[in-house]
Design an enzyme around this catalytic site. Structure first.
Site, PDB file in Angstrom:
ATOM      1  N   GLU A 216       0.867  -1.166   0.000  1.00 16.97           N
ATOM      2  CA  GLU A 216       0.000   0.000   0.000  1.00 16.97           C
ATOM      3  C   GLU A 216       0.910   1.223   0.000  1.00 16.97           C
ATOM      4  OE1 GLU A 216      -3.436   1.987   2.801  1.00 16.97           O
ATOM      5  OE2 GLU A 216      -2.996  -0.124   3.120  1.00 16.97           O
TER       6      GLU A 216
ATOM      7  N   ASP B  45      -5.744   9.383   9.700  1.00 18.45           N
ATOM      8  CA  ASP B  45      -4.487   8.846  10.197  1.00 18.45           C
ATOM      9  C   ASP B  45      -4.167   9.301  11.611  1.00 18.45           C
ATOM     10  OD1 ASP B  45      -3.353   7.159   8.121  1.00 18.45           O
ATOM     11  OD2 ASP B  45      -3.447   8.960   6.876  1.00 18.45           O
TER      12      ASP B  45
END
Lengths: 427, 296
Positions: B67, B78
């Protein structure tokens, strides 16, 4: 892009660009607010709070000594600064906290820039017995220290956000991270007309009372509608609140005033419509200050509440369709308008609202003596004393209160005649 | 288009997999009776060259899919580790073109690269242009943490045209209606968020994830991979017992933090091997609904 109308869109703008995890909460909120708006139990309670807690209807004040500097046009202020907590923000917050209770949630979170929305949320949370956490950029906690103290005294937890530019946009990032983690028991009281659907529409509707009252008040006072309605635009909630009722009055100009910061040329500003292109931030498609790759640019304004790289999607639509016009006032122009209203009318405006006043001075001059300008005075300036005192050299240092040596402290000198009006606001 | 073998067509097969996408790799893992390991790193952290070396290190150490994370100024999905990596990478001048350099390198190492990007970076380049550039650089597709299928018409069209995977997310909060909507639009694998929240290592990634995988399988035969919070081989084995893949991000990025480059790559190599062993150790009890037994 699909031509079919999608919910939560204002033309090409708006939408729901958020993590999937938040979609159920947005759907729940949308359903709850639609039901609530039709439920007398909710609308009556909100009306009662407006009347007995906030102090609505807020009055209008005609300001002729200020207007003498605006080409002689009549200038009328909608006094949202007189609301409990000192700004328009309380309108939306009381409604959203009532919704929070209806959804069975016990905790609210909020972002804040200038601190007004944070203070309003902390206030409503105290009133309704909700847990409250407010996210605020570190830079803003420093320039709005008084509001941090107010929130804490009201029982809210204030989290200073240190990453990114440490201003409003980073506070929103952190609030969204909290929300996605705690959404089951937490409502995010978003403070402006941006974010994912239904926030832009819902927050506008909760502020629409500003324009509804003001329109009738101006009619009662003057027998006619204003030629222009002027408001400052950060995210744009006070502007949408006063504009909404006037949108169908085609002869009434709607004018939003953005933060021109240190001027457009150097890039240190927050005048999105002057320079930006559409993009996505914080869940909505709108005009966005971004670099060539789509990274968000840092913004600047003397006023924390306007220091935001995007703008409510409905404003983007009003702008692109030509229904509203947007201009900007620099830090310097806003500070001059701030000083002028203090000196001519004895009203200390918030620095955000001072941008609208700077716009009104220009528009008044464009309209001339027959003009009638309605300005949304969205907040009061107590929170800005520190910034203003330093700007005008009225204090020696951060903690001091004595005039700096050499500072010009004049009194009552703003009563200029018509002859000097064309020269602008310098006195 | 020369960087990629067998990429001349974006045609989808009977399974919905494309030549370019991750479908073949996930199917191979299934045939081996194990879950896939998906490893995330941020492009440009600690610098572009090292980040690409780090991705190649993961490929050599046993990841099945890389990824490729593109740093963004406002990464609202995040946690602290990836936020910090993104901020430093941006300060060092990372750009979207570096993503394509990384996907080329990962593809050359024989592993399909999926790009993880917040949506405005794709929008700004232009969705069709981005898709064409990604395909030309060997990309397998995109994971879009802040794009839901409802807003994805343009991306769905462009990914169809170029045979790219489109990985959408489901979360513990997802209703059956939402899971149905997401899985219909997804190609490659469904990204199941193990918990409500943002990226970052967690002590436990328990039963919520298993329940979500089970609920997702009621709507689709597309593989379901679980991410958020996984940091150890033990956790990977636990997830591997019910999911088709295990996605690890922050723990891998952490390997590169506050150490010399070579030491960081050694740590990364060791953790990747631990995780790769973990996905092979998982007891595959819960996959019968996925149709995997037909392959074994």
């Amino acid at each position: 892009m699909s031509a079919a109308p999608r919910p939560g869109r204002f033309g090409a703008f708006g939408g729901r660009y958020v993590p999937e995890a938040l979609i159920p909460a947005l759907e729940e909120l949308d359903e709850a607010r639609q039901k609530a708006m039709l439920d007398p139990e909710f609308t009556d309670e909100l009306e009662r709070l407006h009347r007995t807690y906030t102090g609505r209807p807020s009055i209008i004040t005609e300001v002729p000594r200020f207007a003498a500097h605006a080409g002689g046009a009549r200038v009328i202020l909608k006094r949202e600064d007189l609301n409990h907590t000192g700004s328009h923000k309380i309108n939306n917050v009381l409604a959203q906290c009532l919704l929070t209770q209806r959804m069975g949630k016990r905790r609210v979170i909020a972002e804040t820039g200038a601190g007004q929305h944070g203070v309003a949320t902390a206030t409503a949370a105290a009133l309704m017995g909700l847990e409250c956490t407010v996210y605020m950029g570190k830079v803003d906690t420093e320039r709005q220290a008084l509001n941090v103290a107010r929130m804490r005294i009201l029982g809210a937890e204030v989290v200073a956000v240190e990453h990114g530019s440490a201003t409003l946009k980073d506070a929103i990032n952190e609030a969204l991270r909290d929300w996605v983690t705690n959404v089951e028991r937490t409502h995010y009281v978003l403070g402006t007309v941006t974010g994912p659907h239904p926030f832009p529409e819902m927050v506008r509707d909760f502020h629409a009372i500003i324009g509804e009252e003001a329109r009738q008040q101006v009619l009662d006072l003057t027998g006619r509608l204003p030629d222009a309605v002027v408001a400052c635009v950060g995210g744009g909630s006070n502007a949408m609140g006063i504009f909404h009722r006037f949108v169908d009055d085609a002869a009434v100009r709607l004018v939003g005033v953005e933060a021109g910061g240190e001027g457009i040329e150097g890039g240190r500003h927050a005048a999105r419509f002057a320079s930006a292109e559409p993009g996505v931030l914080h869940g909505a498609m709108s005009y966005l200050m971004q670099d060539g790759e789509g990274q968000t640019l840092e913004t600047h304004s003397v006023s924390a509440g306007l220091d935001y790289p995007s703008v409510g999607p409905e404003h983007a639509h009003l702008r692109d369709t030509g229904r509203a016009q947007y201009r900007y006032a620099t830090d310097e122009e806003a500070m001059e308008a701030f000083r002028l209203l203090c000196r001519t009318e004895g009203i200390i405006p918030a620095l955000e609202s001072a941008h609208a006043l700077a716009g009104a001075l220009e528009i008044g001059r464009e309209l001339g003596p027959d003009g009638l300008v309605l300005v949304n005075l969205s907040g009061r300036g107590d929170k800005d004393m520190h910034t203003a005192a330093r700007w005008f050299g009225l204090v020696e240092d951060e903690g001091g209160s004595a005039p700096a040596p050499g500072a010009v402290v004049t009194g009552g000198a703003e009563d200029v005649g018509a002859a000097s009006v064309a020269d602008g606001v310098q006195a | 288009m020369t960087a990629v073998p067998a990429d001349a067509t974006g045609a989808t097969g009977a399974t919905g997999a494309t030549d370019r996408g991750v479908g073949e790799v996930l199917a191979a893992c299934r045939r081996e009776g194990r879950a896939a390991l998906v490893g995330y790193l941020s492009v440009g952290y600690p610098d572009v060259a090292t980040s690409i070396r780090a991705m190649e290190t993961m490929c050599a150490a046993g990841v099945d899919v890389v990824e490729v994370g593109m740093p963004y100024s406002d990464p609202l999905m995040d946690g602290p580790v990836i936020q910090r990596a993104a901020a430093e990478a941006l300060a060092n001048g990372v750009g979207v073109d570096h993503v394509f350099a990384a996907t080329e390198a990962v593809r050359a190492a024989g592993v399909p690269p999926l790009v993880m990007s917040y949506w405005n970076l794709v929008l700004r380049r232009g969705v069709p242009t981005y898709a064409a550039d990604l395909a030309a650089a060997g990309g397998a597709g995109l994971i879009t943490p802040d794009l839901v299928p409802d807003e994805a018409q343009e991306w769905i069209a462009a990914s169809d045209e170029h045979g790219l995977d489109r990985v959408f997310l489901v979360a513990p909060s997802s209703t059956p209606e939402r899971i149905s909507r997401v899985t219909e639009a997804t190609r490659g694998f469904v990204y199941a968020a193990s918990t409500m929240g943002v990226t970052g290592a967690r002590a436990t990634v328990g039963g919520t994830a298993e329940d979500l995988v089970r609920r997702t399988r009621e709507h689709t035969s597309t593989p379901v991979c679980v991410g958020l919070g996984v940091s150890t081989g033990e956790q990977a084995a636990q997830i591997a017992s019910f999911a088709d893949g295990v996605i690890v991000g922050s723990a891998l990025v952490s390997c590169l933090m506050d150490v010399e480059v070579e030491q960081g790559l050694e740590r990364l190599d060791a953790l990747t091997r631990e995780l790769a062993a973990g996905v092979r150790a998982g007891v595959r009890a819960g996959v019968s609904a996925s149709g995997a037994e037909a392959d074994r």
